[in-house]
Design a protein around this motif. Structure first.
Motif, short mmCIF file in Angstrom:
data_model
loop_
_atom_site.label_atom_id
_atom_site.label_comp_id
_atom_site.label_asym_id
_atom_site.label_seq_id
_atom_site.Cartn_x
_atom_site.Cartn_y
_atom_site.Cartn_z
N ASN B 36 -5.60 -44.17 -6.25
CA ASN B 36 -5.25 -42.84 -6.73
C ASN B 36 -4.77 -41.99 -5.53
O ASN B 36 -5.47 -41.91 -4.52
N PRO B 37 -3.56 -41.40 -5.61
CA PRO B 37 -3.00 -40.70 -4.44
C PRO B 37 -3.92 -39.62 -3.85
O PRO B 37 -3.98 -39.46 -2.63
N PHE B 38 -4.66 -38.91 -4.68
CA PHE B 38 -5.56 -37.89 -4.14
C PHE B 38 -6.70 -38.52 -3.34
O PHE B 38 -7.26 -37.89 -2.44
N ASP B 39 -7.04 -39.77 -3.69
CA ASP B 39 -8.12 -40.45 -2.97
C ASP B 39 -7.63 -40.93 -1.61
O ASP B 39 -8.41 -41.01 -0.66
N GLU B 40 -6.34 -41.26 -1.50
CA GLU B 40 -5.78 -41.60 -0.19
C GLU B 40 -5.93 -40.40 0.74
O GLU B 40 -6.24 -40.54 1.91
N ILE B 41 -5.68 -39.22 0.18
CA ILE B 41 -5.82 -37.99 0.98
C ILE B 41 -7.28 -37.81 1.39
O ILE B 41 -7.58 -37.40 2.52
N ALA B 42 -8.19 -38.16 0.48
CA ALA B 42 -9.63 -38.04 0.77
C ALA B 42 -10.04 -39.01 1.89
O ALA B 42 -10.76 -38.63 2.82
N VAL B 43 -9.53 -40.24 1.81
CA VAL B 43 -9.85 -41.24 2.84
C VAL B 43 -9.31 -40.75 4.19
O VAL B 43 -10.00 -40.78 5.21
N GLU B 44 -8.06 -40.29 4.18
CA GLU B 44 -7.43 -39.81 5.41
C GLU B 44 -8.28 -38.70 6.06
O GLU B 44 -8.53 -38.71 7.27
N GLU B 45 -8.73 -37.76 5.23
CA GLU B 45 -9.50 -36.64 5.77
C GLU B 45 -10.81 -37.13 6.38
O GLU B 45 -11.21 -36.67 7.46
N ALA B 46 -11.46 -38.07 5.70
CA ALA B 46 -12.73 -38.61 6.21
C ALA B 46 -12.52 -39.34 7.53
O ALA B 46 -13.29 -39.17 8.47
N VAL B 47 -11.44 -40.13 7.59
CA VAL B 47 -11.16 -40.88 8.81
C VAL B 47 -10.85 -39.92 9.97
O VAL B 47 -11.29 -40.11 11.10
N ARG B 48 -10.14 -38.84 9.66
CA ARG B 48 -9.87 -37.85 10.71
C ARG B 48 -11.16 -37.21 11.21
O ARG B 48 -11.30 -36.92 12.39
N LEU B 49 -12.10 -36.97 10.28
CA LEU B 49 -13.39 -36.40 10.70
C LEU B 49 -14.10 -37.35 11.65
O LEU B 49 -14.71 -36.94 12.62
N ASP B 177 -6.60 -31.55 -2.49
CA ASP B 177 -5.31 -31.25 -3.11
C ASP B 177 -4.21 -31.82 -2.22
O ASP B 177 -4.47 -32.35 -1.13
N LEU B 178 -2.97 -31.70 -2.68
CA LEU B 178 -1.86 -32.44 -2.06
C LEU B 178 -1.57 -32.04 -0.62
O LEU B 178 -1.08 -32.84 0.16
N ARG B 179 -1.82 -30.78 -0.27
CA ARG B 179 -1.39 -30.31 1.05
C ARG B 179 -2.45 -30.51 2.14
O ARG B 179 -2.25 -30.09 3.27
N LEU B 180 -3.58 -31.14 1.81
CA LEU B 180 -4.66 -31.26 2.81
C LEU B 180 -4.22 -32.06 4.03
O LEU B 180 -4.51 -31.69 5.16
N ASN B 181 -3.50 -33.15 3.79
CA ASN B 181 -3.01 -33.96 4.91
C ASN B 181 -1.98 -34.93 4.38
O ASN B 181 -1.75 -35.00 3.16
N GLU B 182 -1.38 -35.70 5.27
CA GLU B 182 -0.49 -36.77 4.84
C GLU B 182 -1.14 -38.09 5.22
O GLU B 182 -1.30 -38.40 6.40
N PRO B 183 -1.55 -38.86 4.23
CA PRO B 183 -2.28 -40.10 4.53
C PRO B 183 -1.44 -41.06 5.38
O PRO B 183 -0.23 -41.14 5.22
N ARG B 184 -2.11 -41.76 6.27
CA ARG B 184 -1.43 -42.72 7.14
C ARG B 184 -1.17 -44.03 6.40
O ARG B 184 -1.79 -44.31 5.37
N TYR B 185 -0.25 -44.81 6.93
CA TYR B 185 -0.11 -46.19 6.48
C TYR B 185 -0.99 -47.04 7.37
O TYR B 185 -1.06 -46.81 8.57
N ALA B 186 -1.66 -48.01 6.77
CA ALA B 186 -2.51 -48.88 7.57
C ALA B 186 -1.63 -49.81 8.41
O ALA B 186 -0.63 -50.33 7.90
N SER B 187 -1.97 -49.97 9.66
CA SER B 187 -1.20 -50.88 10.52
C SER B 187 -1.65 -52.31 10.26
O SER B 187 -2.75 -52.55 9.75
N LEU B 188 -0.79 -53.26 10.61
CA LEU B 188 -1.12 -54.66 10.37
C LEU B 188 -2.45 -55.07 11.04
O LEU B 188 -3.31 -55.66 10.38
N PRO B 189 -2.65 -54.73 12.32
CA PRO B 189 -3.94 -55.08 12.92
C PRO B 189 -5.13 -54.48 12.17
O PRO B 189 -6.16 -55.14 12.01
N ASN B 190 -4.96 -53.26 11.68
CA ASN B 190 -6.06 -52.64 10.94
C ASN B 190 -6.29 -53.29 9.58
O ASN B 190 -7.42 -53.34 9.09
#
Ligand SMILES: Cc1cc2nc3c(=O)[nH]c(=O)nc-3n(C[C@H](O)[C@H](O)[C@H](O)COP(=O)(O)OP(=O)(O)OC[C@H]3O[C@@H](n4cnc5c(N)ncnc54)[C@H](O)[C@@H]3O)c2cc1C
Ligand SMILES: Nc1ncnc2c1ncn2[C@@H]1O[C@H](COP(=O)(O)O)[C@@H](O)[C@H]1O
Lengths: 314, 248
Positions: B36-49, B177-190
């Motif tokens: 779910n696209p909003f959950d990608e944003i949630a994951v991104e925010e958590a990883v940034r924290l 919501d949509l403007r919280l961040n822009e989720p990253r793409y996972a790199s191959l090593p990751n």
């Protein structure tokens, strides 16, 4: 028993979304009561008492309700839900914020953003960005419902409900208001305007987006936008029309430089007439447009503005 | 502080959803599924924290069929530390999702939960708020930006009139919501590293949650069709038509 509608307001004026929710509520359970929770909001309660079909207005006037934060609103609602078999709010950011908390505490599911009341326990609601319509029947017990405001007619005026003051429920104080930046506009609200003109990525910049203003002024239109235009910073977030923004259904919707992604269509395809202005004749927006104008918006928009002037629109 | 992020496996947002002819549901056969696209944003925010040293561990939870573990893997490739799959092939309503998440929060004791504001399949916009209520926690929904301090969070929210900032005490639930961040793409090593990260499996029964649906879905139907209209030659013709229709 009865249904309870949570009034949408800003402490000074009652919003039309309330009138629409009253219409839905009357189809679920009568009599209809309206809860006005706010601070120094007596005028709002008086306006709510004038809605036709409302029997009673509950007024909870206290500083803790000034911004209708979810936690104190939950406590307040739980203190009165005993007397109601349905609790309804418009599917605004306020209603969506509060009502699921109430449903969870009552141990019932919430029925989100209904389009239609088929019978007091059966409802229609959009899923998958409006690409499918779900008809579902709720079990016995309390119903907690948010309504899509564009799908219901507003209840009229002429009511003479009584106003009853209720006491504030205690609140743990775990959340507090810390500020706001509201968009100021003399224009009608997006969700209730008769005409909406929206711009997309095709506008190219915040500066260019202002090209829509003069047409909006002439047509007394609200201005909306696609997600791409909001993300790019052309306009604030509250302009966004779509699946995850606002749903609108004006008499006339003009989409300028918007491709017509399903997420955008979800928020505007119930408009009466749709006009699309786009330079790409294959753009999906044309599949839902009554009238399509293929061409460069930077040429068409000034022309449209001038032609409206010529025809006496000011 | 541990951060918990629930992620849902849904039909990809680019897929044109089709309603089945017998009105029993939508066609899920051979359809691309994604997070779910909003959950990608949630994951991104958590990883940034976590990257900022404000979170110690990011735990990803998904409730769904076996394939939901792929969605968890995606979140782990973005930087989540470990996953929990609550496995079920049944449809789970938002209230039951919230109850399952509550059971997991009780066991894991995170200080912050970040959910999406809305799943783009059921369009319910309920789970985060319900979870907060069941836990007795405050919430910051439709988050546009977040500042996390010791013991509290300052959350700016996208509301109908613009932006609103609130301060909530921790622990709390935030929905993105949509403007919280822009989720990253996972790199191959990751992506490779994520294969080794643990995913624990549980069932709703293990957590003591009854997921029997409360609602009866009578049918899933097509929305009213809109026919495409006509292309007009220019502005004067357009205005003539709109005038004749009585909309201007
Ligand atoms: C979870 C999620 C939720 C979303 N929610 C929403 C939502 O609520 N609302 C929403 O709108 N979108 C939403 N989207 C985004 C949606 O998928 C599209 O990306 C977005 O609607 C595209 O915006 P756009 O049409 O302005 O931009 P584009 O798709 O880039 O289209 C721009 C259009 O402008 C035209 N154009 C360019 N220059 C000119 C010119 N000079 N003259 C005329 N035409 C021109 C182009 O031909 C093109 O068709 C969501 C996406 C996701 C993943
Ligand atoms: N089955 C699920 N598994 C994990 N998280 C979920 C699930 N369903 C909903 N959620 C979370 O709750 C949010 C809101 O969903 P909803 O209330 O269904 O619109 C989603 O963005 C997810 O973060």
């Amino acid at each position: 028993m009865a249904s309870l509608v949570i009034a949408e307001h800003d402490n000074a004026s009652l919003k039309d979304a309330t009138h629409k929710t009253v219409t839905a509520a009357a189809q679920v359970s009568t009599p209809v009561h309206v809860l006005v929770a706010g601070e120094n909001c007596a005028a709002v309660a008086e306006a709510a008492a004038r809605i036709a079909g409302v029997e009673k207005v509950l007024l909870a006037d206290a500083p803790s309700y000034a911004r209708q934060l979810a936690e104190p609103m939950e406590a307040l609602l739980l203190s009165i839900t005993d007397k109601y078999d349905a609790i309804l709010a418009p599917a605004t950011t306020t209603g969506k914020n509060i009502l699921p908390r109430v449903a969870a505490r009552l141990d019932v599911g919430q029925i989100s953003e209904i389009l239609k009341v088929i019978s007091p326990d059966t409802f229609e609601r959009p899923i998958y960005a409006g690409n499918a319509i779900e008809t579902l029947r709720a079990p016995e017990g309390k119903k907690v419902i948010t309504i899509r405001i564009t799908a219901f007619a507003a209840a009229g005026e002429g009511g003479r409900a009584t106003i009853e003051q209720i006491v504030a429920a205690s609140d743990a104080g775990h959340s507090k208001f810390a500020g706001e930046a509201l968009s100021k506009s003399e224009r009608p609200e997006l969700t209730s305007a008769k005409v909406v003109i929206s711009g997309g990525r095709g506008l190219g910049s915040a500066e260019n987006f202002k090209l829509l203003d003069s047409i909006a002024d002439k047509l007394h239109a609200a201005v909306g936008a696609s997600r791409a235009a909001v993300d790019a910073g052309y306009v604030p977030n509250d302009y966004q029309v779509g699946q995850t923004g606002k749903a609108v259904a004006p008499d006339l919707y003009i989409a300028v430089g918007i491709s017509g992604a399903i997420q955008h269509l979800a928020g505007m395809k119930d408009s009466r007439k749709i006009v699309a202005i786009n330079k790409d004749e294959e753009a999906p927006i044309f599949q839902v447009a009554d009238y399509g104008l293929v061409g460069d918006l930077f040429k068409i928009i000034p022309e449209l503005d001038e032609e409206l002037s010529k025809r006496g629109y000011k | 502080m541990k951060v918990l992020v629930p992620v849902k496996r849904v039909i990809d947002y680019n897929v044109k959803v089709r309603v089945k002819a017998d009105q029993s549901g939508v066609d899920l056969a051979n359809v691309k599924m994604s997070m779910n696209p909003f959950d990608e944003i949630a994951v991104e925010e958590a990883v940034r924290l976590k990257e900022k040293g404000k979170a110690t561990e990011v735990v990803i939870v998904s409730i769904g069929p076996q394939q939901a573990s792929e969605t968890i893997r995606t979140a782990l490739a973005m930087g989540g530390d470990r996953g929990i799959l609550v496995k079920t092939d049944q449809m789970v309503e938002p209230l039951a999702v919230a109850k399952i998440l509550k059971a997991i929060v009780d066991a894991e004791q995170p200080g912050f939960v970040i959910t999406g504001k809305q799943a783009i399949d059921d369009d319910a916009n309920q789970v985060g708020q319900m979870l907060a209520a069941l836990l007795g926690w405050p919430q910051g929904t439709f988050a546009h930006s977040l500042e996390l301090a010791d013991g509290s969070a300052r959350i700016t929210r996208e509301i109908d009139g613009g932006l609103q900032t609130i301060e909530v005490k921790l622990p709390a639930v935030m929905t993105t919501d949509l403007r919280l961040n822009e989720p990253r793409y996972a790199s191959l090593p990751n992506i490779m590293k994520a294969k080794k990260k643990p995913i624990e499996e549980k069932s709703p029964a293990d957590l003591g949650v009854d997921i029997t649906p409360r609602f009866k879905v009578l049918k899933i139907s097509e929305p009213p069709k809109r026919n495409s209209g006509v292309k007009v030659s220019g502005v004067p013709e357009l205005l003539d038509k709109l005038k004749a229709d009585g909309v201007i």
